[in-house]
Scaffold this active site. Sequence first.
Site, PDB file in Angstrom:
ATOM      1  N   LYS A   1       0.702  -7.568  13.013  1.00 15.82           N
ATOM      2  CA  LYS A   1      -0.352  -6.976  12.763  1.00 15.82           C
ATOM      3  C   LYS A   1      -1.620  -7.432  13.938  1.00 15.82           C
ATOM      4  O   LYS A   1      -1.646  -8.827  12.789  1.00 15.82           O
ATOM      5  CB  LYS A   1      -0.022  -6.991  10.995  1.00 15.82           C
TER       6      LYS A   1
ATOM      7  N   THR B   1       0.942  -0.804  -0.093  1.00 16.12           N
ATOM      8  CA  THR B   1       0.077   0.012  -0.017  1.00 16.12           C
ATOM      9  C   THR B   1       0.921   1.640  -0.103  1.00 16.12           C
ATOM     10  O   THR B   1       0.695   2.357  -0.570  1.00 16.12           O
ATOM     11  CB  THR B   1      -0.397   0.314   0.953  1.00 16.12           C
TER      12      THR B   1
ATOM     13  N   THR C   1       1.369  -4.135   3.939  1.00 17.40           N
ATOM     14  CA  THR C   1       1.165  -4.370   5.711  1.00 17.40           C
ATOM     15  C   THR C   1       1.083  -5.823   6.036  1.00 17.40           C
ATOM     16  O   THR C   1       1.701  -6.408   7.359  1.00 17.40           O
ATOM     17  CB  THR C   1       0.702  -3.410   6.561  1.00 17.40           C
ATOM     18  N   ASP C   2       0.085  -6.526   5.224  1.00 21.98           N
ATOM     19  CA  ASP C   2       0.256  -8.014   5.631  1.00 21.98           C
ATOM     20  C   ASP C   2       0.782  -9.080   5.696  1.00 21.98           C
ATOM     21  O   ASP C   2       0.667  -9.777   6.874  1.00 21.98           O
ATOM     22  CB  ASP C   2      -0.901  -8.668   4.662  1.00 21.98           C
TER      23      ASP C   2
END
Length: 418
Positions: free
Chosen positions: A241, A88, A164-165
Site C-alpha cells: 500500500k 473498510t 487495507t492498512d
Amino acid sequence: MEFDEGDRVKIEKDGVAYEGIVMPSTTGHIVIKMNSGYNAGIDPENAVVTVLEKKQDVSTPKAPSSTSKKEAATSKLPKVSILSTGGTIASKIDYRTGAVTAQFSANDILQAIPELTEIADFSGKAIYNILSENMKAEYWQELARAIVKEIEDGAQGIIVAHGTDTMMYSAAALSFMIKTPVPIVFVGSQRSADRPSSDNAMNAICAAKVAVSDIAEVTVVMHSDESDDRCDIHRGTKVRKLHTSRRDAFRSVNSAPIGYVDYGTLEINTSLDYVKRGSRELKISDSLETRCAIVKFTPGASPDILAYYIDAGYRGLVIEGTGLGHVSTDWIPQVERATKAGIPVVMTSQCLNGRVCDRVYDTGRDILRAGAIEGENMMPEVALAKMMWALGQSDDYATVVAMMKENISGEITERSLE
C-alpha cells in the site's frame, strides 16, 4: 413509499431516475449504491421512490426447487467463500461516534453488492471483525485454517475481505502458509460502502472474477488507478500500500502485477506466469514464530537497538538498511552477535525498488561476514512474514537460512524492475 436499507429502489426526482441499493445515511438524504459502484445522495423532497426488490437474506440456505430457474443457474456457478476479517470493505458509519467502524459481516457484503451473485454461488463467514491495525499473527493462523476448511468443503475460490492498512502483511503470510489449488483473493476498499465514490463494489466484483479464474495463488485485487477502468491482480508477496487514501493505493513492487480485470467486460488479462488452478495439492503449514521484528536503520542510530532485540529473546530479525542494504559499521558487531547466537538476520532495503547487494562496498562485505542474509528484492514486511513462517517450520539455523534464501512464493524474482 416505505423502504428499508438493503432494498433495491428506483428514485425519480426532477426528471432523473436513479436505481440502486438503499445504504445507511447519516443525513436527511436517501443514499443508494448504483450499479456503477458509486453512491448517490438524493433529497427525498418531491422524490418518488419505488421499491423494485426487497432486501433478501443471502445467509438463508436456498430451498431446493426444480422450478426455480434462478436457483438452478446459481447451483451451476462456481462455489466461492467470502471470509470477512473486517476493514473498510466491511465497514459503515457508526452512528454513535460518526466514525467508520467494522460492523458488516460477509453476508452484508453480498447484500450490498448483489452483482456478486451473478459471478459465483457464494457463502459468507465472518472470521473476525476488526480494523486491520489490530491484526495479529495468531489471526493469520486462524484465517489460514478457515480457508483450508472451506477448500476442503468444496470451495472453488476464496475471497478474504480485509482492511487495507495491513493487508500486504496478511497476504504475504498466507502466501507462505498455504499451498493452494484454487484462487485465494484478498480485497479491501479505501472508502466505506456508505460514502460517496466508495471503491468496495468494483474491487469486490473484480476479486470475484479472480476467485473463479485459473490463478491459484494468494493475490490482492484493488483499483489500478483513480478511475473505474480496471483492478490490478497483485501477487501476495509483491504488493504494498503506497498511499494513505487514494483508491489506487496498491502497487506491485519489484514486479509487474500478474494481470488486471477490465471492469467494463470483467475479462482477466495476464502478463506474468502464475500457478494454475488444480496444479498442486492443498497443504497448510501454519506454525509461526512471533518473536521476530523489523528494525529500521537511520543515520546515527545506536546499535543498542539491535542489542535490545537480541537480549529480549527475539528469534529472527529483519533490518531495513540503506541503499543496497547497509548499516553503519558500529552495528556490525551486533549483527555478528545475533547470528552467532543462532538468530537469523536478513538485510533488506528502505528503497522501494531494486535488490540488496552487500558485495559492492566494504560495509556490505563486512555485514555478510557477520552472517547477515541478503534479502534479494524482498520487501521488509514480506521478509518479516517469511522469517516468522520459516522459524515456525524449523529450529535449525542453517535450514532457516536456506529457506530465507529460497524463492518459495514469488517473493524473490530473478530480475528487478528498473
